[in-house]
Design an enzyme around this catalytic site. Structure first.
Site, PDB file in Angstrom:
ATOM      1  N   ARG A 162       0.867  -1.191   0.000  1.00 31.40           N
ATOM      2  CA  ARG A 162       0.000   0.000   0.000  1.00 31.40           C
ATOM      3  C   ARG A 162       0.897   1.232   0.000  1.00 31.40           C
ATOM      4  O   ARG A 162       1.637   1.461   0.957  1.00 31.40           O
ATOM      5  CB  ARG A 162      -0.921  -0.010   1.229  1.00 31.40           C
ATOM      6  CG  ARG A 162      -1.695   1.275   1.396  1.00 31.40           C
ATOM      7  CD  ARG A 162      -2.781   1.197   2.454  1.00 31.40           C
ATOM      8  NE  ARG A 162      -3.943   0.478   1.980  1.00 31.40           N
ATOM      9  CZ  ARG A 162      -5.156   0.562   2.530  1.00 31.40           C
ATOM     10  NH1 ARG A 162      -5.365   1.333   3.578  1.00 31.40           N
ATOM     11  NH2 ARG A 162      -6.175  -0.119   2.037  1.00 31.40           N
TER      12      ARG A 162
ATOM     13  N   HIS B  11      -7.635   0.782  -6.335  1.00 28.72           N
ATOM     14  CA  HIS B  11      -7.846  -0.131  -5.204  1.00 28.72           C
ATOM     15  C   HIS B  11      -8.513  -1.410  -5.733  1.00 28.72           C
ATOM     16  O   HIS B  11      -9.678  -1.687  -5.455  1.00 28.72           O
ATOM     17  CB  HIS B  11      -8.730   0.570  -4.175  1.00 28.72           C
ATOM     18  CG  HIS B  11      -8.659  -0.009  -2.796  1.00 28.72           C
ATOM     19  ND1 HIS B  11      -7.846  -1.071  -2.470  1.00 28.72           N
ATOM     20  CD2 HIS B  11      -9.315   0.323  -1.648  1.00 28.72           C
ATOM     21  CE1 HIS B  11      -7.997  -1.349  -1.188  1.00 28.72           C
ATOM     22  NE2 HIS B  11      -8.874  -0.530  -0.665  1.00 28.72           N
TER      23      HIS B  11
ATOM     24  N   GLN C 250     -10.310  -4.067  -3.392  1.00 28.83           N
ATOM     25  CA  GLN C 250     -11.593  -3.572  -2.895  1.00 28.83           C
ATOM     26  C   GLN C 250     -12.708  -3.843  -3.908  1.00 28.83           C
ATOM     27  O   GLN C 250     -13.782  -4.341  -3.564  1.00 28.83           O
ATOM     28  CB  GLN C 250     -11.492  -2.055  -2.646  1.00 28.83           C
ATOM     29  CG  GLN C 250     -12.793  -1.417  -2.201  1.00 28.83           C
ATOM     30  CD  GLN C 250     -13.206  -1.853  -0.823  1.00 28.83           C
ATOM     31  OE1 GLN C 250     -12.452  -1.721   0.113  1.00 28.83           O
ATOM     32  NE2 GLN C 250     -14.411  -2.403  -0.694  1.00 28.83           N
TER      33      GLN C 250
ATOM     34  N   ASP D 234     -17.605   7.081  -1.148  1.00 31.45           N
ATOM     35  CA  ASP D 234     -16.314   6.945  -0.465  1.00 31.45           C
ATOM     36  C   ASP D 234     -15.987   8.298   0.151  1.00 31.45           C
ATOM     37  O   ASP D 234     -16.648   9.308  -0.136  1.00 31.45           O
ATOM     38  CB  ASP D 234     -15.238   6.502  -1.482  1.00 31.45           C
ATOM     39  CG  ASP D 234     -13.858   6.275  -0.835  1.00 31.45           C
ATOM     40  OD1 ASP D 234     -13.798   6.092   0.407  1.00 31.45           O
ATOM     41  OD2 ASP D 234     -12.843   6.294  -1.563  1.00 31.45           O
TER      42      ASP D 234
ATOM     43  N   CYS E 177     -16.550   1.630   0.676  1.00 27.51           N
ATOM     44  CA  CYS E 177     -15.366   0.802   0.934  1.00 27.51           C
ATOM     45  C   CYS E 177     -14.945   0.901   2.399  1.00 27.51           C
ATOM     46  O   CYS E 177     -14.270   0.013   2.896  1.00 27.51           O
ATOM     47  CB  CYS E 177     -14.228   1.220   0.011  1.00 27.51           C
ATOM     48  SG  CYS E 177     -13.769   2.943   0.194  1.00 27.51           S
TER      49      CYS E 177
ATOM     50  N   ARG F 201     -13.745  -8.745   1.580  1.00 27.25           N
ATOM     51  CA  ARG F 201     -12.347  -8.491   1.236  1.00 27.25           C
ATOM     52  C   ARG F 201     -11.524  -9.757   1.449  1.00 27.25           C
ATOM     53  O   ARG F 201     -10.655 -10.096   0.658  1.00 27.25           O
ATOM     54  CB  ARG F 201     -11.778  -7.357   2.115  1.00 27.25           C
ATOM     55  CG  ARG F 201     -12.377  -5.979   1.863  1.00 27.25           C
ATOM     56  CD  ARG F 201     -11.974  -5.438   0.516  1.00 27.25           C
ATOM     57  NE  ARG F 201     -10.537  -5.350   0.358  1.00 27.25           N
ATOM     58  CZ  ARG F 201      -9.762  -4.374   0.848  1.00 27.25           C
ATOM     59  NH1 ARG F 201     -10.318  -3.368   1.476  1.00 27.25           N
ATOM     60  NH2 ARG F 201      -8.457  -4.369   0.650  1.00 27.25           N
TER      61      ARG F 201
HETATM   62  N1   CP Z   1     -11.457  -0.227   2.461  1.00 25.49           N
HETATM   63  C1   CP Z   1     -10.189  -0.285   2.899  1.00 25.49           C
HETATM   64  O1   CP Z   1      -9.253  -0.528   2.149  1.00 25.49           O
HETATM   65  O2   CP Z   1     -10.050  -0.080   4.237  1.00 25.49           O
HETATM   66  P1   CP Z   1      -8.663   0.092   5.017  1.00 25.49           P
HETATM   67  O3   CP Z   1      -8.045   1.385   4.520  1.00 25.49           O
HETATM   68  O4   CP Z   1      -9.025   0.183   6.473  1.00 25.49           O
HETATM   69  O5   CP Z   1      -7.789  -1.063   4.721  1.00 25.49           O
HETATM   70  N1  NVA Z   2     -10.240   6.730  -1.187  1.00 25.57           N
HETATM   71  C1  NVA Z   2      -9.837   6.261   0.115  1.00 25.57           C
HETATM   72  C2  NVA Z   2     -10.051   4.790   0.220  1.00 25.57           C
HETATM   73  C3  NVA Z   2      -9.720   4.211   1.576  1.00 25.57           C
HETATM   74  C4  NVA Z   2      -9.908   2.732   1.627  1.00 25.57           C
HETATM   75  C5  NVA Z   2      -8.386   6.631   0.365  1.00 25.57           C
HETATM   76  O1  NVA Z   2      -7.561   6.463  -0.527  1.00 25.57           O
HETATM   77  O2  NVA Z   2      -8.077   7.089   1.471  1.00 25.57           O
END
Ligand code: CP
Ligand code: NVA
Length: 308
Positions: free
Chosen positions: A106, A133, A136, A228, A268, A296
């Site tokens: 990540r 993502h 997701q 989101d 998400c 997930r």
């Molecule tokens: N939806 C998602 O990826 O959540 P986290 O950022 O908590 O992993």
């Molecule tokens: N769009 C959000 C998604 C988190 C899972 C971010 O990138 O923070």
């Protein structure tokens, strides 16, 4: 489906048949886990998770997912190894891949995940970047399949920011044949690349993508309302201005009243109640929302089982 050894970085790197294969495997694995089975598909395999941003769902679902497959996970954050500073990403990736069987990464820059993939000898999974993502959206597709018999007949309306989640939804929905409408304020539109890719995918799958600036227009007759955060990780300095720009893009009673009567709301997560969704609306849809989070694990188990 033989995708062993491949990275899982972009949905668009896969054919629809391969993605459907992953979803089918996820359904199978979910049923086994629900029956209480312990699996050994990834016995003696180790997944290294390197995260530069916070996470609840992604971390828990990968860690418990690999455990259920008989493997184990190691979790490292940026401060511990500081790639790019302490040593280059190229060297970090080559060292990592000497010790483990898969990397789950990540980052902020999408190009960084691609650099890990270029230099690693083991498969790399994109656990969220500023661009996309994909894990997701695979969980979202599984969830949608659980709620709707024929996903090609439904419409998903995405309300809010043209961010990483929206990019992957555009790609994923258009590949799986789910009709999509999006509503964003000016200046925060759908990423151009995602929209172009979606339009090309739609020609093959027969689905459509509609683009609006009014949330009420996008949500008319929708079967799934998806939202989101207005402020993604890394954009915190813009939070105040974003609260103003996005104030008409909240999922609330007024918006849900315009959807199909059998609709669900998806997110998400994490949710920012009072911003992209109001607290009462959130509580009315906790069943699909937390099933979506749980899914997930099963899609990521399928991805790990198939590529690692
Ligand atoms: N939806 C998602 O990826 O959540 P986290 O950022 O908590 O992993
Ligand atoms: N769009 C959000 C998604 C988190 C899972 C971010 O990138 O923070």
């Amino acid at each position: 489906m033989n995708i062993r050894g491949r990275d899982f970085i972009n949905l668009e790197d896969y054919t629809i048949e391969e993605l459907e294969g992953i979803i089918d495997l996820a359904v199978e694995l979910k049923a086994k886990i629900k029956r209480g089975e312990q699996l050994d598909i990834c016995r003696n395999k180790t997944l290294l998770m390197y995260f530069e941003k916070p996470s609840l769902r992604t971390r828990l679902s990968f860690e418990t997912g690999i455990n259920k497959l008989g493997g184990r996970a190691l979790f490292i954050t940026k401060g511990e190894i500081d790639p790019g500073k302490r040593e280059s990403i190229e060297d970090t990736a080559r060292v990592m891949s000497k010790f483990v069987d898969g990397l789950c990464i990540r980052t902020f820059a999408h190009e960084d995940v691609e650099r890990y993939a270029k230099w690693s000898n083991v498969p790399v999974i994109n656990a969220l970047t500023d661009k996309s993502h994909p894990c997701q959206i695979m969980a979202d597709i599984l969830t949608i399949k659980e709620y709707f018999k024929d996903i090609k007949k439904i419409k998903l309306a995405y309300i809010g920011d043209g961010n990483n989640v929206m990019y992957s939804l555009l790609v994923g929905c258009s590949m799986f044949g789910i009709n999509m409408s999006v509503a964003t304020p000016k200046g925060y539109e759908a990423p151009k690349e995602g929209l172009e890719l979606a339009n090309r995918n739609c020609e093959k799958s027969g689905s459509t993508v509609e683009v609006y600036t009014e949330a009420k227009e996008a949500v008319k007759g929708a079967n799934v309302i998806y939202t989101d955060t207005w402020t993604s990780m890394g954009q915190e300095a813009e939070a105040n201005i974003r609260r103003i720009v996005f104030k008409n893009y909240q999922v609330n009673d007024e918006i849900t009243a315009l959807a199909d009567k059998n609709h669900i709301v998806m997110h998400c997560l994490p949710a920012h109640k009072g911003e992209e969704i109001d607290a009462e609306t959130f509580e009315r849809y906790t069943e699909p929302l937390f099933n979506q989070a749980e899914n997930r694990r099963y899609v990521q188990m399928a991805i790990m089982a198939a590529i690692m």
